[in-house]
Enzyme design. Structure first.
Site, PDB file in Angstrom:
ATOM      1  N   ALA A  73       0.568   2.196  -3.203  1.00 28.26           N
ATOM      2  CA  ALA A  73      -0.166   1.974  -1.957  1.00 28.26           C
ATOM      3  C   ALA A  73      -1.625   1.665  -2.259  1.00 28.26           C
ATOM      4  O   ALA A  73      -2.234   2.302  -3.122  1.00 28.26           O
ATOM      5  CB  ALA A  73      -0.078   3.210  -1.067  1.00 28.26           C
ATOM      6  N   GLU A 104      12.444   1.140  -4.481  1.00 33.46           N
ATOM      7  CA  GLU A 104      12.922   0.568  -3.229  1.00 33.46           C
ATOM      8  C   GLU A 104      11.737  -0.008  -2.475  1.00 33.46           C
ATOM      9  O   GLU A 104      10.633   0.528  -2.540  1.00 33.46           O
ATOM     10  CB  GLU A 104      13.603   1.613  -2.338  1.00 33.46           C
ATOM     11  CG  GLU A 104      14.972   2.039  -2.812  1.00 33.46           C
ATOM     12  CD  GLU A 104      14.924   3.219  -3.750  1.00 33.46           C
ATOM     13  OE1 GLU A 104      13.832   3.777  -3.965  1.00 33.46           O
ATOM     14  OE2 GLU A 104      15.979   3.587  -4.300  1.00 33.46           O
ATOM     15  N   ASN A 109       8.508  -6.679   3.395  1.00 34.26           N
ATOM     16  CA  ASN A 109       7.197  -6.540   2.754  1.00 34.26           C
ATOM     17  C   ASN A 109       7.107  -7.579   1.631  1.00 34.26           C
ATOM     18  O   ASN A 109       7.228  -7.268   0.446  1.00 34.26           O
ATOM     19  CB  ASN A 109       7.012  -5.117   2.220  1.00 34.26           C
ATOM     20  CG  ASN A 109       5.613  -4.854   1.722  1.00 34.26           C
ATOM     21  OD1 ASN A 109       4.828  -5.781   1.500  1.00 34.26           O
ATOM     22  ND2 ASN A 109       5.292  -3.586   1.521  1.00 34.26           N
ATOM     23  N   TYR A 116       6.294  -7.036  -7.289  1.00 33.93           N
ATOM     24  CA  TYR A 116       7.298  -6.444  -8.170  1.00 33.93           C
ATOM     25  C   TYR A 116       8.012  -7.514  -8.993  1.00 33.93           C
ATOM     26  O   TYR A 116       8.244  -7.334 -10.190  1.00 33.93           O
ATOM     27  CB  TYR A 116       8.294  -5.605  -7.370  1.00 33.93           C
ATOM     28  CG  TYR A 116       7.644  -4.469  -6.614  1.00 33.93           C
ATOM     29  CD1 TYR A 116       6.672  -3.669  -7.212  1.00 33.93           C
ATOM     30  CD2 TYR A 116       7.969  -4.198  -5.297  1.00 33.93           C
ATOM     31  CE1 TYR A 116       6.058  -2.636  -6.530  1.00 33.93           C
ATOM     32  CE2 TYR A 116       7.369  -3.157  -4.609  1.00 33.93           C
ATOM     33  CZ  TYR A 116       6.415  -2.385  -5.227  1.00 33.93           C
ATOM     34  OH  TYR A 116       5.803  -1.361  -4.542  1.00 33.93           O
TER      35      TYR A 116
END
Length: 147
Positions: A73, A104, A109, A116
């Site tokens: 985050a 996950e 998003n 990723y």
């Protein structure tokens, strides 16, 4: 933007909990985060600003040679490479010590999915009923390391 990556400690708990509330629909609270400080399988790192403020953070749990990234985050106003650097720390650790990393993410998003994938994660499946929102399954991503 000036910041450094440091291990999470007690001084970061309120800032990380605030970031959780800002970024996630089911945030971890300070008590949950504090428990991770004493969890031998956990490693949490913080992007700490010049004044000690929490700009971002990421958490990893390791069991044997398997790693699971809990959360990555970053404050919306600070999304200029901090998430990339946080993730890079865990990927370099994985390259040296793990067989694979998993996480996950919401398929919606797109920025996170792209980040990723940039770090070598690939879709390994979907987890139904992972989120409270029944309209969206979690995308399971994995990065395998050859050692």
């Amino acid at each position: 933007m000036e910041y450094q990556l440091v291990p999470m400690d007690r001084s970061h708990l309120s800032g990380v909990a605030e970031l959780e509330r800002l970024c996630f629909s089911t945030p971890w609270n300070e008590t949950m985060l504090e428990e991770e400080l004493f969890n031998p399988t956990a490693s949490f790192i913080v992007a700490e600003g010049a004044e000690g403020e929490v700009l971002g953070y990421a958490g990893l749990h390791v069991v044997l040679d398997e790693g699971y990234i809990d959360n990555v985050a970053v404050r919306p106003s600070c999304r200029q490479g901090i998430g990339d650097r946080l993730l890079d720390v865990f990927c370099r650790f994985g390259q040296a010590h793990l067989a694979f990393l998993t996480l996950e993410v919401r398929p919606s998003n797109q920025a996170a999915v792209a980040l990723y994938c940039k770090h070598g994660f690939q879709e390994a499946g979907r987890r139904k009923d992972y989120y409270q929102d029944p309209t969206e399954d979690a995308l399971l991503l994995t990065r395998t390391f050859v050692r």
